[in-house]
Design a protein around this motif. Structure first.
Motif, PDB file in Angstrom:
ATOM      1  N   MET A 116      21.936  57.377  13.752  1.00 23.11           N
ATOM      2  CA  MET A 116      22.625  56.204  14.253  1.00 23.11           C
ATOM      3  C   MET A 116      21.773  55.543  15.338  1.00 23.11           C
ATOM      4  O   MET A 116      21.071  56.207  16.068  1.00 23.11           O
ATOM      5  CB  MET A 116      23.973  56.584  14.855  1.00 23.11           C
ATOM      6  N   SER A 117      21.913  54.246  15.432  1.00 19.07           N
ATOM      7  CA  SER A 117      21.175  53.514  16.447  1.00 19.07           C
ATOM      8  C   SER A 117      22.125  52.678  17.291  1.00 19.07           C
ATOM      9  O   SER A 117      23.283  52.494  16.950  1.00 19.07           O
ATOM     10  CB  SER A 117      20.121  52.615  15.793  1.00 19.07           C
ATOM     11  N   THR A 118      21.601  52.176  18.387  1.00 13.11           N
ATOM     12  CA  THR A 118      22.384  51.365  19.310  1.00 13.11           C
ATOM     13  C   THR A 118      21.812  49.952  19.319  1.00 13.11           C
ATOM     14  O   THR A 118      20.604  49.761  19.332  1.00 13.11           O
ATOM     15  CB  THR A 118      22.317  51.953  20.730  1.00 13.11           C
ATOM     16  N   VAL A 119      22.701  48.966  19.316  1.00 15.46           N
ATOM     17  CA  VAL A 119      22.306  47.561  19.365  1.00 15.46           C
ATOM     18  C   VAL A 119      23.060  46.902  20.511  1.00 15.46           C
ATOM     19  O   VAL A 119      24.257  47.109  20.669  1.00 15.46           O
ATOM     20  CB  VAL A 119      22.653  46.836  18.041  1.00 15.46           C
ATOM     21  N   THR A 120      22.366  46.123  21.308  1.00 11.14           N
ATOM     22  CA  THR A 120      22.994  45.374  22.394  1.00 11.14           C
ATOM     23  C   THR A 120      23.008  43.901  22.013  1.00 11.14           C
ATOM     24  O   THR A 120      21.992  43.353  21.592  1.00 11.14           O
ATOM     25  CB  THR A 120      22.198  45.555  23.709  1.00 11.14           C
ATOM     26  N   VAL A 121      24.160  43.278  22.151  1.00 14.12           N
ATOM     27  CA  VAL A 121      24.293  41.861  21.831  1.00 14.12           C
ATOM     28  C   VAL A 121      24.498  41.110  23.140  1.00 14.12           C
ATOM     29  O   VAL A 121      25.478  41.328  23.844  1.00 14.12           O
ATOM     30  CB  VAL A 121      25.480  41.603  20.881  1.00 14.12           C
ATOM     31  N   ARG A 122      23.586  40.221  23.445  1.00 14.63           N
ATOM     32  CA  ARG A 122      23.683  39.429  24.668  1.00 14.63           C
ATOM     33  C   ARG A 122      24.151  38.011  24.325  1.00 14.63           C
ATOM     34  O   ARG A 122      24.000  37.552  23.202  1.00 14.63           O
ATOM     35  CB  ARG A 122      22.331  39.367  25.362  1.00 14.63           C
TER      36      ARG A 122
ATOM     37  N   MET B  52      37.269  48.148  19.973  1.00 15.71           N
ATOM     38  CA  MET B  52      36.501  46.938  19.732  1.00 15.71           C
ATOM     39  C   MET B  52      35.142  47.304  19.131  1.00 15.71           C
ATOM     40  O   MET B  52      34.632  46.614  18.245  1.00 15.71           O
ATOM     41  CB  MET B  52      36.320  46.142  21.024  1.00 15.71           C
ATOM     42  N   GLU B  53      34.578  48.397  19.580  1.00 12.83           N
ATOM     43  CA  GLU B  53      33.299  48.862  19.049  1.00 12.83           C
ATOM     44  C   GLU B  53      33.416  49.163  17.547  1.00 12.83           C
ATOM     45  O   GLU B  53      32.544  48.792  16.763  1.00 12.83           O
ATOM     46  CB  GLU B  53      32.857  50.107  19.814  1.00 12.83           C
ATOM     47  N   GLN B  54      34.516  49.809  17.148  1.00 10.26           N
ATOM     48  CA  GLN B  54      34.723  50.109  15.720  1.00 10.26           C
ATOM     49  C   GLN B  54      34.923  48.823  14.929  1.00 10.26           C
ATOM     50  O   GLN B  54      34.423  48.696  13.815  1.00 10.26           O
ATOM     51  CB  GLN B  54      35.923  51.039  15.528  1.00 10.26           C
ATOM     52  N   GLU B  55      35.642  47.872  15.497  1.00  9.74           N
ATOM     53  CA  GLU B  55      35.852  46.588  14.817  1.00  9.74           C
ATOM     54  C   GLU B  55      34.519  45.888  14.576  1.00  9.74           C
ATOM     55  O   GLU B  55      34.283  45.335  13.501  1.00  9.74           O
ATOM     56  CB  GLU B  55      36.779  45.693  15.646  1.00  9.74           C
ATOM     57  N   ILE B  56      33.635  45.933  15.563  1.00 11.39           N
ATOM     58  CA  ILE B  56      32.315  45.301  15.421  1.00 11.39           C
ATOM     59  C   ILE B  56      31.502  46.015  14.343  1.00 11.39           C
ATOM     60  O   ILE B  56      30.871  45.368  13.505  1.00 11.39           O
ATOM     61  CB  ILE B  56      31.580  45.285  16.778  1.00 11.39           C
TER      62      ILE B  56
END
Length: 86
Positions: free
Chosen positions: A1-7, A28-32
């Protein structure tokens, strides 16, 4: 798994995601994650398929009186006003 940051995410988009997540009873994280996965699976230019939660929501009693004409218009628009060439 990886992490993504949305600015620079628009506040209205963030609020809509929060409301959708609350409506489904997920974070909210699961919804995204689910929204991104649906979009990637459907590919560019394809109409997204309804999720089980969206289908189940249709079977619940509405909060206000049901407008059958409006619902019928929305169904016809969904079916016949697509981005497919005719």
């Amino acid at each position: 798994m990886s992490t993504v940051t949305v600015r620079n995410l628009d506040e209205s988009v963030k609020q809509a995601l929060r409301e959708r997540a609350a409506g489904r009873g997920v974070s909210m994280e699961q919804e995204i994650r689910d929204a991104l996965a649906r979009d990637v699976r459907n590919g560019p230019g394809r109409r997204p398929k309804a999720s089980l939660e969206e289908i189940m929501r249709l079977s619940r009693k509405p909060d206000r009186p049901f407008d059958f004409e409006q619902a019928q218009d929305e169904v016809w628009d969904y079916l016949y006003k697509s981005d497919k060439p005719r």
